[in-house]
Design an enzyme around this catalytic site. Structure first.
Site, PDB file in Angstrom:
ATOM      1  N   VAL A 134      33.685  40.343  42.256  1.00 55.58           N
ATOM      2  CA  VAL A 134      32.935  39.126  42.583  1.00 55.58           C
ATOM      3  C   VAL A 134      33.792  38.233  43.501  1.00 55.58           C
ATOM      4  CG1 VAL A 134      31.679  37.151  41.648  1.00 55.58           C
ATOM      5  CG2 VAL A 134      31.669  39.308  40.399  1.00 55.58           C
ATOM      6  N   GLU A 192      41.170  33.261  41.446  1.00 54.55           N
ATOM      7  CA  GLU A 192      41.893  33.565  40.205  1.00 54.55           C
ATOM      8  C   GLU A 192      41.215  34.790  39.611  1.00 54.55           C
ATOM      9  OE1 GLU A 192      44.543  32.050  38.950  1.00 54.55           O
ATOM     10  OE2 GLU A 192      44.659  30.358  40.333  1.00 54.55           O
ATOM     11  N   CYS A 203      42.440  37.177  30.493  1.00 51.75           N
ATOM     12  CA  CYS A 203      42.912  37.762  31.759  1.00 51.75           C
ATOM     13  C   CYS A 203      44.395  38.077  31.742  1.00 51.75           C
ATOM     14  CB  CYS A 203      42.575  36.839  32.911  1.00 51.75           C
ATOM     15  SG  CYS A 203      43.266  35.196  32.693  1.00 51.75           S
TER      16      CYS A 203
HETATM   17  P1  NAD Z   1      32.583  37.362  36.825  1.00 51.24           P
HETATM   18  O1  NAD Z   1      33.328  37.513  38.102  1.00 51.24           O
HETATM   19  O2  NAD Z   1      31.532  38.340  36.475  1.00 51.24           O
HETATM   20  O3  NAD Z   1      31.870  35.926  36.764  1.00 51.24           O
HETATM   21  C1  NAD Z   1      32.542  34.745  37.160  1.00 51.24           C
HETATM   22  C2  NAD Z   1      31.519  33.784  37.757  1.00 51.24           C
HETATM   23  O4  NAD Z   1      30.953  34.372  38.912  1.00 51.24           O
HETATM   24  C3  NAD Z   1      30.387  33.441  36.823  1.00 51.24           C
HETATM   25  O5  NAD Z   1      30.157  32.051  36.898  1.00 51.24           O
HETATM   26  C4  NAD Z   1      29.212  34.242  37.360  1.00 51.24           C
HETATM   27  O6  NAD Z   1      27.990  33.593  37.184  1.00 51.24           O
HETATM   28  C5  NAD Z   1      29.541  34.398  38.818  1.00 51.24           C
HETATM   29  N1  NAD Z   1      29.092  35.680  39.362  1.00 51.24           N
HETATM   30  C6  NAD Z   1      29.085  36.881  38.731  1.00 51.24           C
HETATM   31  N2  NAD Z   1      28.637  37.841  39.546  1.00 51.24           N
HETATM   32  C7  NAD Z   1      28.357  37.244  40.737  1.00 51.24           C
HETATM   33  C8  NAD Z   1      27.850  37.714  41.985  1.00 51.24           C
HETATM   34  N3  NAD Z   1      27.536  38.989  42.182  1.00 51.24           N
HETATM   35  N4  NAD Z   1      27.689  36.807  42.985  1.00 51.24           N
HETATM   36  C9  NAD Z   1      28.010  35.511  42.799  1.00 51.24           C
HETATM   37  N5  NAD Z   1      28.470  35.020  41.623  1.00 51.24           N
HETATM   38  C10 NAD Z   1      28.647  35.863  40.609  1.00 51.24           C
HETATM   39  O7  NAD Z   1      33.703  37.282  35.715  1.00 51.24           O
HETATM   40  P2  NAD Z   1      33.490  37.222  34.174  1.00 51.24           P
HETATM   41  O8  NAD Z   1      32.928  38.506  33.706  1.00 51.24           O
HETATM   42  O9  NAD Z   1      32.771  35.957  33.845  1.00 51.24           O
HETATM   43  O10 NAD Z   1      35.017  37.071  33.688  1.00 51.24           O
HETATM   44  C11 NAD Z   1      35.853  38.162  33.511  1.00 51.24           C
HETATM   45  C12 NAD Z   1      36.752  38.386  34.697  1.00 51.24           C
HETATM   46  O11 NAD Z   1      37.406  37.195  35.076  1.00 51.24           O
HETATM   47  C13 NAD Z   1      37.882  39.362  34.382  1.00 51.24           C
HETATM   48  O12 NAD Z   1      38.117  40.182  35.489  1.00 51.24           O
HETATM   49  C14 NAD Z   1      39.064  38.462  34.133  1.00 51.24           C
HETATM   50  O13 NAD Z   1      40.321  39.060  34.315  1.00 51.24           O
HETATM   51  C15 NAD Z   1      38.812  37.385  35.134  1.00 51.24           C
HETATM   52  N6  NAD Z   1      39.483  36.179  34.739  1.00 51.24           N
HETATM   53  C16 NAD Z   1      40.524  35.744  35.485  1.00 51.24           C
HETATM   54  C17 NAD Z   1      41.198  34.596  35.104  1.00 51.24           C
HETATM   55  C18 NAD Z   1      42.339  34.063  35.911  1.00 51.24           C
HETATM   56  O14 NAD Z   1      42.702  32.917  35.678  1.00 51.24           O
HETATM   57  N7  NAD Z   1      42.923  34.794  36.819  1.00 51.24           N
HETATM   58  C19 NAD Z   1      40.800  33.909  33.966  1.00 51.24           C
HETATM   59  C20 NAD Z   1      39.739  34.390  33.232  1.00 51.24           C
HETATM   60  C21 NAD Z   1      39.079  35.520  33.633  1.00 51.24           C
END
Ligand code: NAD
Length: 509
Positions: A232, A250, A284
Site C-alpha cells: 500500500v 512507515e 510492526c
Molecule cells: P494497510 O497498508 O493495509 O492499511 C493502512 C491504511 O491504508 C489503512 O488506513 C487502509 O485503509 C489504507 N489502505 C489499505 N489498502 C489501501 C489501498 N489499496 N489504497 C489506499 N489505501 C489503502 O496496513 P494494515 O494492514 O492496516 O497494517 C499492517 C501493516 O502496517 C503491516 O505491514 C505493518 O508492519 C505495518 N505497520 C507499520 C508500522 C510502522 O510504524 N512502520 C506500524 C504499524 C504497522
C-alpha cells in the site's frame, strides 16, 4: 456503502428546509465519521477547502493555538480513556494494560514532550556564515507544510494516528486523518470524539477503506504521512507523485532476531516471547523469526514454551492478556501459515474468536510462505544457522527490515551484528522497547520505509526547514566584488572570503 463521504456518493433528495436547519446546526461539518450525517458533505474537496482556508489564514501558526490544540488532544485522551480502552478491547481484545502502556501513555508522553518544548522547537535556528556574509543573519525557519494527510493502520490504531497528529499540530499544520476502517470501534471514537476537542476548521477525520483512501489520495496535500504495509506504501507513493507531495512511509517487513550461543537463554526467551506475542503478534517491530545454532535450539524452544505458559497460562485462549487476530481475513491468512514447518508449541486456532495460540515453528525453510511474508500474528519460526556469520548472510540477502535484534553476552558479537546489518532500528538483548525512547528516531530504511518520527523528530518531519538570509539593503561596496566586469583579483578575493579551508585531517578514533 460504508463511508458517507465517497466522491461518487449520490445524496438523497433534499430534506424540507426546516429539517435541514436542524441537522446542520449541531454538525458544523468537521468530523467526517460515518456517524455524522452524510447529507452535510459529498466530497473531500469541501473539507479540504475549509481546512486549507484555515491554514491560509494562518490560524494554526501561532504558538498559543498549537499549545491549546495539544492541551485539547491531551484532554481527549484523559476524558475518553475508558471509552478508548474499551474500543481497543472490542477491536483487538487488547488488554487494558497493553492499551494503556503501548498506546495511550505513549501518546500522552508525546503530547507532554511537545508542550514542554514547543517554544524551543519553533525557534529560528541561527547558523554560521562565511566571511562574506559576516554582517548578515542566516537562520533556519521551521515552517509548517500546510495541510497534511495522516493514513494509519489498525494494529495500534490510536498510537499510529495520534503521534503523527501531535507533530503535525506542534509544527503548525492543518491535518486530515484517515484511521484504519478495520478497527471500527476505535475509528468511530476517533472520528466522533476528536471533533469535540480539537479545532474542526483545522483538523478532520475521514472514515473509510481502500476506495475512500484512494479518492482522498487524488486530492492535493502538502505532506502525506502513511503507516501500513509496503504494498500500500507503493500506492501512496505513486499517488504522491501527481503533485510531488513529500511523504513519510512507515512500513513493515520481517524483523530478524539472532540468538547467539552465549546468550542467557531464559532471559532471551522471556524478552522474545513478550515482543513477539504482545498484541497477538500484530506489531510492526516484533521479531518475525529467530536465527540460532543447533546447539541452543532445543533449549530456546523449551524456554519459550515455559515462558508462554508463565505469561498466558496452560490455555492462552483463556488469558485476559492475550489478544485476537483483528478480522477474519487476517485470521485465515495467519492460520494458513501454521501449515509451514513443524509446530512445537501452540498451533491451536478458533475461528469463532479469531484466536491463534502463541506458536513456535521449527523445520521451516526459506521458501515457505511464513518466511516470505511478514507474519503479523503470534507465530515464531526458529531457523538454524551455524553461527553469526551465516545469520548475517541470511539477513543481508533480504530487504532491510524495520528492526533487527541480537542476543548475546558478548559485546563484540553485538557490535559485529550492528556493524554488518542495516535496519530502521536495532536493539541488543531485547525487542520493541527501543521505540519507547523518544529521543531515538522511529522509522524504516529501504523496503521498511522512509522518514522518521517520535519526539522532536515528529516536529521536524512536519516542518519544512526554510533557509533564510537577512541582508542589509546598504553596504553595497561589499557586493561589488561579485559583479561584472569579472577579474582575476575579484575571483581571488571571493575565494578567500567564501571557501572552506582545510584544517588538517580529523582524528579517527
Ligand atoms: P494497510 O497498508 O493495509 O492499511 C493502512 C491504511 O491504508 C489503512 O488506513 C487502509 O485503509 C489504507 N489502505 C489499505 N489498502 C489501501 C489501498 N489499496 N489504497 C489506499 N489505501 C489503502 O496496513 P494494515 O494492514 O492496516 O497494517 C499492517 C501493516 O502496517 C503491516 O505491514 C505493518 O508492519 C505495518 N505497520 C507499520 C508500522 C510502522 O510504524 N512502520 C506500524 C504499524 C504497522
Amino acid at each position: 456503502m460504508r463511508n458517507s463521504l465517497h466522491k461518487n456518493y449520490v445524496p438523497p433528495p433534499p430534506p424540507p428546509p426546516y429539517f435541514l436547519l436542524i441537522i446542520l446546526l449541531p454538525l458544523s461539518v468537521s468530523c467526517l465519521g460515518r456517524a455524522q450525517d452524510h447529507r452535510t458533505m459529498t466530497s473531500y474537496s469541501g473539507t479540504l477547502e475549509r481546512v486549507r482556508r484555515s491554514f491560509s489564514e494562518g490560524k494554526t501558526r501561532p504558538a498559543e493555538f498549537r499549545m491549546a490544540q495539544l492541551e485539547a488532544l491531551g484532554r481527549f485522551l484523559d476524558e475518553k480513556k475508558t471509552e478508548l480502552l474499551q474500543c481497543l478491547k472490542k477491536d483487538l481484545n487488547k488488554s487494558t494494560f497493553e492499551g494503556e502502556v503501548t498506546e495511550l501513555s505513549m501518546v500522552r508522553s508525546e503530547i507532554n514532550l511537545a508542550i514542554n518544548n514547543l517554544s524551543s522547537w519553533m525557534k529560528d535556528e541561527p547558523v554560521s556564515t562565511s566571511m562574506a556574509m559576516y554582517l548578515d543573519s542566516a537562520f533556519i525557519r521551521k515552517e509548517p507544510f500546510g495541510v497534511v494527510l495522516i493514513i494509519s493502520p489498525w494494529n495500534y490504531p490510536i498510537l499510529l494516528t495520534l503521534i503523527p497528529l501531535v507533530g503535525a499540530i506542534a509544527a503548525g499544520n492543518c491535518a486530515i486523518m484517515k484511521p484504519s476502517e478495520i478497527t471500527q470501534n476505535t475509528e468511530k471514537v476517533l472520528s466522533e470524539g476528536l471533533a469535540q476537542y480539537i479545532d474542526q476548521d483545522c483538523f478532520a477525520v475521514v472514515c473509510g477503506g481502500v476506495e475512500e483512501t484512494g479518492s482522498l489520495l487524488t486530492e492535493r496535500f502538502d505532506y502525506i504521512f502513511f503507516t501500513g504495509n509496503p504494498m500500500v506504501g507503493k500506492i501512496v507513493m505513486q499517488a504522491a507523485t501527481k503533485y510531488l507531495t513529500p511523504l513519510t512511509l512507515e512500513l513493515g517487513g520481517k524483523n530478524p532476531c539472532y540468538v547467539h550461543d552465549d546468550s542467557d537463554i531464559k532471559n532471551a526467551a522471556r524478552r522474545i516471547a513478550w515482543s513477539r506475542f504482545i498484541n497477538a503478534g500484530q506489531t510492526c517491530l516484533s521479531p518475525d523469526y529467530v536465527l540460532c545454532s543447533d546447539k541452543i535450539k532445543e533449549k530456546l524452544v523449551e524456554a519459550l514454551r515455559a515462558t508462554i505458559q508463565e505469561f498466558y497460562g496452560e490455555d492462552p485462549k483463556q488469558s485476559p492478556d492475550f489478544g485476537r487476530i483483528v478480522n477474519d481475513r487476517h485470521f485465515q491468512r495467519v492460520a494458513a501459515l501454521l501449515k509451514n514447518g513443524k509446530i512445537v508449541v501452540g498451533g491451536q486456532t478458533d475461528d469463532t474468536e479469531k484466536y491463534v495460540a502463541p506458536t513456535i515453528l521449527l523445520d521451516v525453510v526459506e521458501s515457505d510462505p511464513v518466511m516470505q511474508e511478514e507474519i503479523f500474528g503470534p507465530i515464531l519460526p526458529i531457523l538454524t544457522v551455524s553461527g553469526l556469520e551465516e545469520a548475517l548472510q541470511f539477513i543481508n540477502k533480504r530487504e532491510k527490515p524495520l528492526a533487527a535484534y541480537a542476543f548475546s553476552a558478548n559485546s563484540q558479537i553485538i557490535n559485529q551484528f550492528l556493524d554488518r546489518t542495516s535496519s530502521g532500528s536495532f536493539c541488543a538483548n531485547d525487542g520493541i522497547v527501543q521505540t519507547t525512547i523518544m529521543t531515538l528516531p522511529f522509522g524504516g530504511v529501504g523496503h521498511s520505509g522512509m522518514g522518521m518520527y517520535h519526539g522532536k523528530f515528529t516536529f521536524d518531519t512536519f516542518s519544512h526547514k526554510r533557509a533564510c538570509l537577512l541582508r542589509s539593503d546598504g553596504r553595497e561596496k561589499l557586493n561589488e566584488v561579485r559583479y561584472p566586469p569579472y577579474s582575476e583579483g575579484r575571483l581571488g578575493f571571493i575565494n578567500s572570503m567564501t571557501g572552506v579551508k582545510r584544517k588538517g585531517g580529523c582524528v579517527i578514533s
